[in-house]
Design an enzyme around this catalytic site. Structure first.
Site, PDB file in Angstrom:
ATOM      1  N   ASP A 155     -24.411   6.990 -29.985  1.00  0.00           N
ATOM      2  CA  ASP A 155     -24.139   8.505 -29.848  1.00  0.00           C
ATOM      3  C   ASP A 155     -25.193   9.726 -30.378  1.00  0.00           C
ATOM      4  O   ASP A 155     -25.848   9.370 -31.063  1.00  0.00           O
ATOM      5  CB  ASP A 155     -22.677   8.842 -30.493  1.00  0.00           C
ATOM      6  CG  ASP A 155     -22.823   8.547 -32.045  1.00  0.00           C
ATOM      7  OD1 ASP A 155     -23.512   8.351 -32.450  1.00  0.00           O
ATOM      8  OD2 ASP A 155     -21.594   8.543 -32.419  1.00  0.00           O
ATOM      9  N   CYS A 180      -8.708 -18.359 -31.780  1.00  0.00           N
ATOM     10  CA  CYS A 180      -7.368 -18.867 -31.254  1.00  0.00           C
ATOM     11  C   CYS A 180      -7.450 -20.400 -30.829  1.00  0.00           C
ATOM     12  O   CYS A 180      -6.588 -21.167 -30.733  1.00  0.00           O
ATOM     13  CB  CYS A 180      -7.196 -18.174 -29.671  1.00  0.00           C
ATOM     14  SG  CYS A 180      -6.406 -16.356 -30.059  1.00  0.00           S
ATOM     15  N   ASP A 187     -15.679   3.036 -25.373  1.00  0.00           N
ATOM     16  CA  ASP A 187     -15.869   2.301 -26.718  1.00  0.00           C
ATOM     17  C   ASP A 187     -14.740   2.952 -27.439  1.00  0.00           C
ATOM     18  O   ASP A 187     -13.884   3.922 -27.174  1.00  0.00           O
ATOM     19  CB  ASP A 187     -17.327   2.979 -27.232  1.00  0.00           C
ATOM     20  CG  ASP A 187     -17.025   4.445 -27.735  1.00  0.00           C
ATOM     21  OD1 ASP A 187     -16.981   5.184 -27.086  1.00  0.00           O
ATOM     22  OD2 ASP A 187     -16.730   4.600 -29.069  1.00  0.00           O
ATOM     23  N   GLN A 238     -17.594  18.476 -21.790  1.00  0.00           N
ATOM     24  CA  GLN A 238     -16.458  18.944 -22.562  1.00  0.00           C
ATOM     25  C   GLN A 238     -15.474  19.655 -21.663  1.00  0.00           C
ATOM     26  O   GLN A 238     -15.614  19.681 -20.610  1.00  0.00           O
ATOM     27  CB  GLN A 238     -17.046  19.910 -23.844  1.00  0.00           C
ATOM     28  CG  GLN A 238     -17.827  18.731 -24.822  1.00  0.00           C
ATOM     29  CD  GLN A 238     -17.011  18.078 -25.524  1.00  0.00           C
ATOM     30  OE1 GLN A 238     -15.541  18.045 -25.648  1.00  0.00           O
ATOM     31  NE2 GLN A 238     -17.507  16.932 -26.522  1.00  0.00           N
TER      32      GLN A 238
END
Lengths: 398, 398
Positions: free
Chosen positions: B98, B321, B277, B200
């Site tokens: 970023d 698992c 992300d 934005q």
């Protein structure tokens, strides 16, 4: 199989001519363990920061677990319900549990000791618990390790001769109770558990001799040396460990409890010890200290900040050394990243396993004595030479 | 290759008929990334608690790193000396950094914002630092990720329309400066870095339209949607994400920053998002929360104490698992064992990767819409049904 109750077999493959060292094979219900062996400590049913796959990568064939801690959390009854420690922690090689004695005797201030056993308070919730020879064996039946230990009295580091003599007497009386319980309470998890005796006696050869002699008469499948590495000097420790090894039956494995540094281990292999456990490789990793063939590496040290060209130890083949520079490991550690704890632990355990593996290789080849001398010298030079391996910092080719 | 400055290529393999979802292939200098993709967050040059080998096991092809954190520690100059992030952290697949904008704007109280850039204080030692479009690109040149992000103004969650409009204007002016710096400062590590633009505009469609339109004219190789998941409602987030996807060039990857839950990700894939992300899988793991196809599992919950028969998710194939019961994981977590953090993180990242992999599989098969509905229903039922998978607790066969 040999010894009362069996559970394991042990064969000496070669005894060193020049020292007391020996290479052996210990067979347990879960794995074949080549000795000398180092057993990483998995106190709470895991070796801290490592997975079973990590332990496999390190070449571990047996790990320790602590009866005291597991009794308190999650409870040995729960572990038994899970199918025992092997199933619970998903580890298919060997496990050894201690008796809990070391821990409850180290809590003297909050415990009450009688001939019957020891009352103590949980460090987790203050609840009251009772350990005795019988309870310790029963709990270790629940946990289901391959090798279980007798409940002994561990005197404090600075106890006087009289207190140590009393501890030997009680340890001998308790040994008989442990053996009887082991004979009368059957295993819970479908295989025979081997019960090892523990020789106490502090730094007194007379007491060690009496204790070892009486325990040897019990014909147990293995013998531990307890009550060392509790504050005595290294020469004293070597003196007593070597002396006690000489008192124990030659066809049974000898386990020196709680020892030690790489140097201690090499020396004690030379004295005839077959099995070791210690928290040093795991605990020191979490403090940022790595072991190497060239001495210890303090990863927070400023000298590593731009050391991009090599890992902790150029000679090491572990995942951490194959992939990560000292600069990166320092960054991770200083940034508080969990990965650093794992990588340093992985390296340290791998290094300890390599150390005993190479010791064994050299015993088999008849070169243990020179291997020991060279390794100790190299580690000592590394310590004083500030961990340099004599190579340019960018040389990772060896 | 497509778009200004190139660095990556992107092809849409299939667009879903019923939704906006698409399956794509993003090629970077270090790996081929099948989209939709989830990128685990590796803030300080490691995904917390995981090694590169763990990430490989999870099927990760691209990870994030944070410019802000790495600039402060260990310093982007040091990372450049190490040969860039790939060499430093020993990760040979793709990396995205970023711009640092999100962090420095979230520190408004201790930063000074001008048209030139942002002055701020280090949270580590209080030292003063300056980020600007130019500095951010230079720092990201040092770090050497495959995909780097433009330095944008991120308004606070509850900013008014006027502040958001001003942030869009500044983001557009700064976008030109980022692009120019990217064109004039060459890459440092021998490969082309792709510079992505960030749209934005808060929850205003008008502002989103203007911002996306002007950025699209820059012909960048990829586009991110910023300023969402900062406090608005989920329906608002979906509305704006979907609307913005429709404004962006169809032949470029679309990256929704900082999103989100498994449910968010499925919904946003349906809206046309290709890249995600989020810190949720890693951060929640360290809080004892695991994600599963049947909703979240709070591993500290008392119901897991004796759940020996199954891992976190019966349908999951991850190392955790395959090997460990909920009872064991609960014990590890409650005992404070580092291994629990790693196993839960490994599981969560593996689960997120499976989620996007299966989404892609279903997009390719033309069945995404029903896959999404069924998965969302199953997760919802699992949440209300207290994480049961409808099977007997001892059934680990499926």
């Amino acid at each position: 199989m040999n010894g009362a109750n069996e559970g394991v077999s042990f064969d000496v493959a070669r005894s060193d001519d020049a020292t007391g060292a020996r290479a052996g094979v210990l067979r347990t219900p879960h794995s074949t363990v080549e000795t000398p062996v180092f057993m990483p400590v998995g106190t709470q049913a895991t070796v801290k920061a490592l997975s079973p796959a990590d332990l496999d990568e390190c070449g571990c064939s047996v790990v320790l677990a602590n009866t005291y801690h597991l009794h308190l959390r999650p409870g040995d009854g729960l572990v038994a319900e899970a199918g025992g420690l092997h199933a619970f922690e998903s580890w298919n090689k060997s496990i050894l549990t201690d008796s809990g004695g070391f821990q409850v005797f180290s809590l003297r201030d909050i415990s009450k000791i009688t001939e019957d056993g020891v009352w103590f308070q949980s460090y987790i919730d203050g609840s009251k618990h009772f350990f005795s020879p019988e309870r310790s064996v029963e709990i270790q039946r629940n946990l289901g390790a391959d090798i279980i230990m007798m409940f002994d009295e561990c005197p404090p580091a600075r106890a006087g001769e009289r207190a140590i003599a009393a501890a030997v007497d009680r340890t001998l009386r308790w040994a008989a109770r442990c053996r009887d319980t082991h004979a009368s309470v059957p295993p819970r998890h479908g295989f025979t558990q081997a019960l090892f005796a523990i020789v106490q006696g502090g730094t007194s050869k007379e007491l060690r001799k009496r204790c070892a002699g009486e325990l040897a008469a019990l014909d147990m499948p293995g013998y531990a040396i307890g009550g060392l590495a509790v504050g005595e000097s290294a020469p004293e420790m070597y003196d007593i460990a070597g002396y006690t090894c000489g008192l124990l039956p030659g066809d049974r494995p000898r386990y020196l409890m709680g020892v030690g540094t790489p140097q201690n281990i090499l020396e004690c292999i030379g004295l005839g010890v077959d099995m070791f456990d210690c928290v040093l490789p795991t605990r020191n990793a979490r403090n940022g200290t790595a072991f190497s063939w060239n001495g210890t590496v303090h990863i927070r040290n400023a000298r590593h900040t731009r050391d991009f060209g090599r890992g902790i130890d150029s000679a090491c083949g572990c995942y951490a050394c194959r992939n990560f520079s000292r600069a990166y490991l320092k960054h991770l550690f200083c940034a508080g990243e969990i990965l650093s704890l794992r990588l340093l632990t992985l390296h340290n355990v791998y290094f300890y396993m390599e150390l005993v593996r190479k010791a064994r290789e050299n015993i088999m080849a008849g070169t243990f004595s020179s291997f020991r001398a060279e390794t100790l010298n190299r580690m000592k030079a590394g310590e004083s030479g500030e961990e340099t391996d004599g190579k340019a910092p960018n040389d990772r080719t060896t």
